[in-house]
Scaffold this active site. Sequence first.
Site, PDB file in Angstrom:
ATOM      1  N   GLY A  29       0.761  -1.109   0.060  1.00 57.37           N
ATOM      2  CA  GLY A  29       0.015  -0.323   0.012  1.00 57.37           C
ATOM      3  C   GLY A  29       0.835   1.296  -0.030  1.00 57.37           C
ATOM      4  O   GLY A  29       1.979   1.328   0.010  1.00 57.37           O
ATOM      5  N   ASP A  83      -6.299  -0.100   6.783  1.00 62.07           N
ATOM      6  CA  ASP A  83      -7.478   0.484   6.145  1.00 62.07           C
ATOM      7  C   ASP A  83      -8.139   1.008   7.616  1.00 62.07           C
ATOM      8  O   ASP A  83      -8.952   2.243   7.279  1.00 62.07           O
ATOM      9  CB  ASP A  83      -8.388  -0.520   5.511  1.00 62.07           C
ATOM     10  N   GLY A  94      -6.531  -5.016   3.541  1.00 59.93           N
ATOM     11  CA  GLY A  94      -7.036  -5.728   2.133  1.00 59.93           C
ATOM     12  C   GLY A  94      -7.492  -4.577   1.351  1.00 59.93           C
ATOM     13  O   GLY A  94      -7.928  -4.931   0.086  1.00 59.93           O
ATOM     14  N   GLU A 102      -0.195 -10.795   3.073  1.00 57.55           N
ATOM     15  CA  GLU A 102       0.038  -9.947   4.388  1.00 57.55           C
ATOM     16  C   GLU A 102      -0.108 -10.706   5.733  1.00 57.55           C
ATOM     17  O   GLU A 102       0.680 -10.831   6.391  1.00 57.55           O
ATOM     18  CB  GLU A 102      -0.612  -8.729   4.358  1.00 57.55           C
TER      19      GLU A 102
HETATM   20  O1  DER Z   1      -4.161  -3.656   1.485  1.00 57.71           O
HETATM   21  C1  DER Z   1      -3.920  -3.260   2.507  1.00 57.71           C
HETATM   22  O2  DER Z   1      -3.816  -4.140   3.663  1.00 57.71           O
HETATM   23  C2  DER Z   1      -3.004  -2.231   2.926  1.00 57.71           C
HETATM   24  O3  DER Z   1      -2.108  -2.033   4.024  1.00 57.71           O
HETATM   25  C3  DER Z   1      -3.938  -0.872   2.905  1.00 57.71           C
HETATM   26  O4  DER Z   1      -4.800  -1.446   3.971  1.00 57.71           O
HETATM   27  C4  DER Z   1      -3.440   0.294   3.613  1.00 57.71           C
HETATM   28  O5  DER Z   1      -3.141   1.185   2.410  1.00 57.71           O
HETATM   29  P1  DER Z   1      -2.786   2.533   2.297  1.00 57.71           P
HETATM   30  O6  DER Z   1      -1.517   2.638   3.111  1.00 57.71           O
HETATM   31  O7  DER Z   1      -2.270   2.668   0.765  1.00 57.71           O
HETATM   32  O8  DER Z   1      -3.954   3.605   2.708  1.00 57.71           O
END
Ligand code: DER
Length: 227
Positions: A29, A83, A94, A102
Amino acid sequence: SDVDAQKRASGEAAAELAESGMVVGLGTGSTAAWFVKALAARKLDVTCVCTSVATADLAAGLGLRIAELGETREIDLTVDGADEIGPGLSLIKGGGAALLREKLVWEASKRCVVIADAAKQVPLLGKFPLPIEVVAFGHKTTQLRLCDALAECDIGVAPRLRMKDGAPVLTDGGNVIYDAACGRIEDPAALAAALKSVTGVVDHGLFLDLADLALVGTVDGVIRLEP
Ligand code: DER
Protein backbone atom coordinates in the site's frame (compact mmCIF):
# COMPACT_ATOMS: atom_id res chain seq x y z
CA SER A 1 -1.29 16.58 1.24
CA ASP A 2 -1.62 16.28 4.98
CA VAL A 3 -2.64 12.66 4.69
CA ASP A 4 0.40 11.84 2.57
CA ALA A 5 2.67 13.69 4.99
CA GLN A 6 1.19 11.65 7.85
CA LYS A 7 1.69 8.39 5.92
CA ARG A 8 5.29 9.34 5.14
CA ALA A 9 6.05 10.32 8.75
CA SER A 10 4.67 7.03 10.09
CA GLY A 11 6.60 5.01 7.48
CA GLU A 12 9.85 6.81 8.23
CA ALA A 13 9.37 6.36 11.98
CA ALA A 14 8.90 2.62 11.44
CA ALA A 15 12.09 2.40 9.36
CA GLU A 16 14.04 3.45 12.48
CA LEU A 17 12.98 0.15 14.12
CA ALA A 18 14.97 -1.92 11.59
CA GLU A 19 18.53 -3.09 12.32
CA SER A 20 21.22 -4.74 10.18
CA GLY A 21 20.94 -8.49 10.25
CA MET A 22 17.14 -8.46 10.49
CA VAL A 23 14.66 -10.31 8.31
CA VAL A 24 12.03 -7.63 7.59
CA GLY A 25 8.50 -8.12 6.29
CA LEU A 26 7.40 -5.41 3.84
CA GLY A 27 3.72 -4.48 3.74
CA THR A 28 1.62 -3.33 0.80
CA GLY A 29 0.00 0.00 0.00
CA SER A 30 0.91 3.66 -0.14
CA THR A 31 1.92 3.95 3.53
CA ALA A 32 4.02 0.79 3.37
CA ALA A 33 5.72 2.22 0.27
CA TRP A 34 7.04 5.13 2.37
CA PHE A 35 8.42 2.57 4.83
CA VAL A 36 10.13 0.58 2.05
CA LYS A 37 11.75 3.74 0.66
CA ALA A 38 12.94 4.86 4.10
CA LEU A 39 14.25 1.37 4.88
CA ALA A 40 16.21 1.20 1.62
CA ALA A 41 17.66 4.65 2.28
CA ARG A 42 19.19 3.38 5.53
CA LYS A 43 21.36 0.93 3.53
CA LEU A 44 21.12 -1.71 6.26
CA ASP A 45 22.11 -5.34 5.73
CA VAL A 46 18.57 -6.77 5.86
CA THR A 47 16.68 -9.50 4.03
CA CYS A 48 13.11 -8.64 3.06
CA VAL A 49 10.01 -10.79 2.68
CA CYS A 50 7.33 -9.10 0.57
CA THR A 51 3.54 -9.18 0.92
CA SER A 52 2.82 -8.52 -2.77
CA VAL A 53 4.36 -8.48 -6.23
CA ALA A 54 3.96 -4.70 -6.20
CA THR A 55 6.01 -4.37 -3.01
CA ALA A 56 8.62 -6.82 -4.31
CA ASP A 57 9.02 -4.72 -7.47
CA LEU A 58 9.41 -1.53 -5.41
CA ALA A 59 11.89 -3.15 -3.00
CA ALA A 60 13.99 -4.77 -5.75
CA GLY A 61 14.12 -1.46 -7.61
CA LEU A 62 15.53 0.15 -4.47
CA GLY A 63 18.22 -2.51 -4.12
CA LEU A 64 16.77 -4.36 -1.14
CA ARG A 65 17.59 -8.09 -0.83
CA ILE A 66 14.43 -10.17 -1.21
CA ALA A 67 13.67 -13.73 -0.08
CA GLU A 68 10.51 -15.82 -0.30
CA LEU A 69 8.38 -16.43 2.78
CA GLY A 70 9.60 -19.65 4.42
CA GLU A 71 13.07 -19.44 2.87
CA THR A 72 14.51 -17.37 5.74
CA ARG A 73 14.71 -17.72 9.48
CA GLU A 74 11.80 -16.21 11.41
CA ILE A 75 10.85 -12.67 10.37
CA ASP A 76 12.02 -10.19 13.02
CA LEU A 77 9.85 -7.22 12.09
CA THR A 78 6.96 -6.67 9.69
CA VAL A 79 5.73 -3.17 8.93
CA ASP A 80 2.44 -2.68 7.06
CA GLY A 81 -0.46 -0.30 6.59
CA ALA A 82 -4.13 -0.71 7.41
CA ASP A 83 -7.50 0.55 6.27
CA GLU A 84 -8.86 0.86 9.82
CA ILE A 85 -7.24 0.68 13.28
CA GLY A 86 -9.84 -0.16 15.92
CA PRO A 87 -9.91 -1.07 19.63
CA GLY A 88 -6.95 -3.15 20.81
CA LEU A 89 -5.21 -2.50 17.50
CA SER A 90 -7.74 -4.72 15.74
CA LEU A 91 -7.49 -3.93 12.05
CA ILE A 92 -9.27 -4.02 8.77
CA LYS A 93 -6.83 -4.60 5.92
CA GLY A 94 -7.14 -5.62 2.28
CA GLY A 95 -7.85 -2.34 0.54
CA GLY A 96 -4.89 -3.17 -1.66
CA ALA A 97 -6.06 -6.75 -2.35
CA ALA A 98 -2.97 -8.19 -0.63
CA LEU A 99 -4.57 -9.44 2.61
CA LEU A 100 -3.73 -13.15 2.23
CA ARG A 101 0.02 -12.73 1.70
CA GLU A 102 0.01 -9.94 4.30
CA LYS A 103 -1.62 -12.18 6.91
CA LEU A 104 0.76 -15.06 6.11
CA VAL A 105 3.77 -12.76 6.57
CA TRP A 106 2.33 -11.17 9.72
CA GLU A 107 1.68 -14.58 11.31
CA ALA A 108 5.31 -15.55 10.56
CA SER A 109 6.72 -12.42 12.27
CA LYS A 110 8.04 -11.91 15.80
CA ARG A 111 6.82 -8.30 15.77
CA CYS A 112 4.24 -6.51 13.63
CA VAL A 113 4.01 -2.71 13.43
CA VAL A 114 1.12 -0.89 11.74
CA ILE A 115 1.73 2.46 10.09
CA ALA A 116 -1.06 4.85 9.15
CA ASP A 117 -2.38 8.38 8.82
CA ALA A 118 -4.63 9.64 11.60
CA ALA A 119 -7.89 9.04 9.70
CA LYS A 120 -7.36 5.27 9.90
CA GLN A 121 -7.96 5.28 13.67
CA VAL A 122 -11.63 4.47 14.43
CA PRO A 123 -13.61 3.76 17.63
CA LEU A 124 -15.26 0.70 16.05
CA LEU A 125 -14.32 -1.36 12.97
CA GLY A 126 -16.66 -1.59 10.03
CA LYS A 127 -17.02 1.72 8.25
CA PHE A 128 -14.44 0.56 5.70
CA PRO A 129 -15.90 -2.33 3.66
CA LEU A 130 -14.38 -5.60 4.88
CA PRO A 131 -12.35 -7.33 2.12
CA ILE A 132 -12.92 -11.10 1.81
CA GLU A 133 -10.66 -13.19 -0.42
CA VAL A 134 -12.61 -15.90 -2.29
CA VAL A 135 -11.54 -18.69 -4.68
CA ALA A 136 -12.59 -17.67 -8.20
CA PHE A 137 -14.18 -21.07 -8.94
CA GLY A 138 -17.95 -20.70 -8.28
CA HIS A 139 -17.48 -17.43 -6.41
CA LYS A 140 -21.07 -16.31 -7.05
CA THR A 141 -22.23 -19.41 -5.14
CA THR A 142 -19.78 -18.61 -2.36
CA GLN A 143 -21.16 -15.07 -2.25
CA LEU A 144 -24.58 -16.46 -1.38
CA ARG A 145 -23.09 -18.42 1.52
CA LEU A 146 -21.24 -15.28 2.62
CA CYS A 147 -24.60 -13.48 2.85
CA ASP A 148 -25.82 -16.20 5.22
CA ALA A 149 -22.66 -16.08 7.33
CA LEU A 150 -22.92 -12.30 7.66
CA ALA A 151 -26.62 -12.55 8.54
CA GLU A 152 -25.75 -15.00 11.34
CA CYS A 153 -23.58 -12.20 12.74
CA ASP A 154 -26.50 -9.74 12.47
CA ILE A 155 -24.86 -8.05 9.50
CA GLY A 156 -27.48 -7.84 6.81
CA VAL A 157 -25.42 -6.85 3.81
CA ALA A 158 -24.50 -8.56 0.54
CA PRO A 159 -20.76 -8.52 -0.22
CA ARG A 160 -19.93 -7.00 -3.58
CA LEU A 161 -17.38 -8.35 -6.06
CA ARG A 162 -14.47 -5.90 -6.35
CA MET A 163 -14.16 -4.78 -9.97
CA LYS A 164 -11.56 -2.75 -11.88
CA ASP A 165 -11.88 -1.67 -15.53
CA GLY A 166 -14.93 -3.88 -15.94
CA ALA A 167 -13.29 -7.08 -14.68
CA PRO A 168 -13.00 -8.73 -11.25
CA VAL A 169 -9.85 -7.68 -9.37
CA LEU A 170 -7.55 -10.72 -9.03
CA THR A 171 -5.10 -11.04 -6.15
CA ASP A 172 -1.47 -12.12 -6.64
CA GLY A 173 -2.76 -15.59 -5.79
CA GLY A 174 -5.43 -15.49 -8.52
CA ASN A 175 -8.41 -15.18 -6.17
CA VAL A 176 -11.22 -12.61 -6.24
CA ILE A 177 -12.15 -10.07 -3.55
CA TYR A 178 -15.62 -9.42 -2.15
CA ASP A 179 -16.14 -6.30 -0.04
CA ALA A 180 -18.76 -6.34 2.73
CA ALA A 181 -19.96 -2.90 3.84
CA CYS A 182 -20.68 -4.05 7.40
CA GLY A 183 -21.08 -0.54 8.83
CA ARG A 184 -20.35 -1.61 12.43
CA ILE A 185 -18.55 -4.77 13.50
CA GLU A 186 -19.50 -5.31 17.15
CA ASP A 187 -17.85 -8.74 17.47
CA PRO A 188 -14.90 -9.01 15.07
CA ALA A 189 -13.79 -12.41 16.39
CA ALA A 190 -17.22 -13.95 15.80
CA LEU A 191 -17.37 -12.49 12.30
CA ALA A 192 -13.84 -13.70 11.50
CA ALA A 193 -14.76 -17.25 12.52
CA ALA A 194 -18.05 -17.21 10.59
CA LEU A 195 -16.33 -16.03 7.41
CA LYS A 196 -13.56 -18.63 7.63
CA SER A 197 -16.16 -21.40 7.95
CA VAL A 198 -17.52 -20.72 4.46
CA THR A 199 -16.07 -23.12 1.85
CA GLY A 200 -14.34 -21.08 -0.86
CA VAL A 201 -13.37 -18.26 1.46
CA VAL A 202 -9.57 -18.10 1.65
CA ASP A 203 -9.30 -15.34 4.27
CA HIS A 204 -10.56 -11.89 5.21
CA GLY A 205 -9.23 -8.48 6.20
CA LEU A 206 -9.84 -8.72 9.96
CA PHE A 207 -6.38 -8.75 11.58
CA LEU A 208 -7.08 -9.51 15.25
CA ASP A 209 -4.41 -9.84 17.98
CA LEU A 210 -1.68 -9.47 15.34
CA ALA A 211 -0.45 -5.89 15.69
CA ASP A 212 2.10 -5.22 18.44
CA LEU A 213 2.38 -1.48 17.89
CA ALA A 214 0.87 1.24 15.72
CA LEU A 215 2.74 4.35 14.60
CA VAL A 216 0.13 6.92 13.53
CA GLY A 217 1.00 10.14 11.77
CA THR A 218 -1.01 13.07 13.11
CA VAL A 219 -0.91 16.85 12.76
CA ASP A 220 1.12 16.83 16.00
CA GLY A 221 3.65 14.23 14.80
CA VAL A 222 3.79 10.43 15.05
CA ILE A 223 2.02 8.83 18.04
CA ARG A 224 2.58 5.29 19.35
CA LEU A 225 -0.42 3.08 20.11
CA GLU A 226 -0.09 -0.21 22.03
CA PRO A 227 -2.79 -2.94 21.97
O1 DER B 1 -4.27 -3.57 1.50
C1 DER B 1 -3.77 -3.33 2.59
O2 DER B 1 -3.91 -4.07 3.58
C2 DER B 1 -3.01 -2.05 2.75
O3 DER B 1 -2.12 -2.14 3.83
C3 DER B 1 -4.04 -0.98 2.99
O4 DER B 1 -4.90 -1.47 3.96
C4 DER B 1 -3.48 0.34 3.41
O5 DER B 1 -3.24 1.03 2.25
P1 DER B 1 -2.77 2.57 2.27
O6 DER B 1 -1.52 2.59 3.13
O7 DER B 1 -2.48 2.86 0.83
O8 DER B 1 -3.89 3.38 2.86
